[in-house]
Design a protein around this motif. Sequence first.
Motif, PDB file in Angstrom:
ATOM      1  N   SER A  61     -12.143  -2.091  37.535  1.00 51.82           N
ATOM      2  CA  SER A  61     -12.928  -3.069  36.780  1.00 51.82           C
ATOM      3  C   SER A  61     -14.197  -2.432  36.222  1.00 51.82           C
ATOM      4  N   ASP A  62     -14.870  -1.616  37.032  1.00 55.22           N
ATOM      5  CA  ASP A  62     -16.085  -0.932  36.577  1.00 55.22           C
ATOM      6  C   ASP A  62     -15.797   0.024  35.426  1.00 55.22           C
ATOM      7  N   SER A  65     -15.402  -2.045  32.318  1.00 60.57           N
ATOM      8  CA  SER A  65     -16.723  -2.536  31.894  1.00 60.57           C
ATOM      9  C   SER A  65     -17.540  -1.432  31.231  1.00 60.57           C
ATOM     10  N   SER A  74     -16.998  -6.807  25.200  1.00 64.82           N
ATOM     11  CA  SER A  74     -17.081  -7.520  26.464  1.00 64.82           C
ATOM     12  C   SER A  74     -15.714  -7.425  27.126  1.00 64.82           C
ATOM     13  N   HIS A  76     -13.647  -7.798  30.816  1.00 64.32           N
ATOM     14  CA  HIS A  76     -13.687  -8.281  32.199  1.00 64.32           C
ATOM     15  C   HIS A  76     -12.294  -8.190  32.801  1.00 64.32           C
ATOM     16  N   MET A  78     -10.344  -9.648  36.093  1.00 65.47           N
ATOM     17  CA  MET A  78     -10.478 -10.635  37.157  1.00 65.47           C
ATOM     18  C   MET A  78      -9.219 -10.634  38.010  1.00 65.47           C
TER      19      MET A  78
END
Length: 89
Positions: A61-62, A65, A74, A76, A78
């Motif tokens: 996830s990082d 990002s 943007s 994300h 999840m």
Amino acid sequence: MRAVITVVGKDTVGILAKVSDICAKSNINITEVSQTVMEDMFCMIMMADISASSVEFTKFSDELSKYGEENNLSIHAMHEDIFNSMHRI
């Protein structure tokens, strides 16, 4: 386990390819993709199978990002558990 990945930002060449490459390098399989370009805005939702991932989900996830920040997007990721928990409340 699955994850939902969202990408929104100004449309440029290679967004889908780069996000897919990040997934592939982490052994994450993209199972579904929905994308559209509205005027000059790129919008994409991906469903990904993370059960065979070679990295921790937070690291993955990082990385997404970070790529997003570097390219004014943007992005994300999840985890499926977030959605499951929301529907239990």
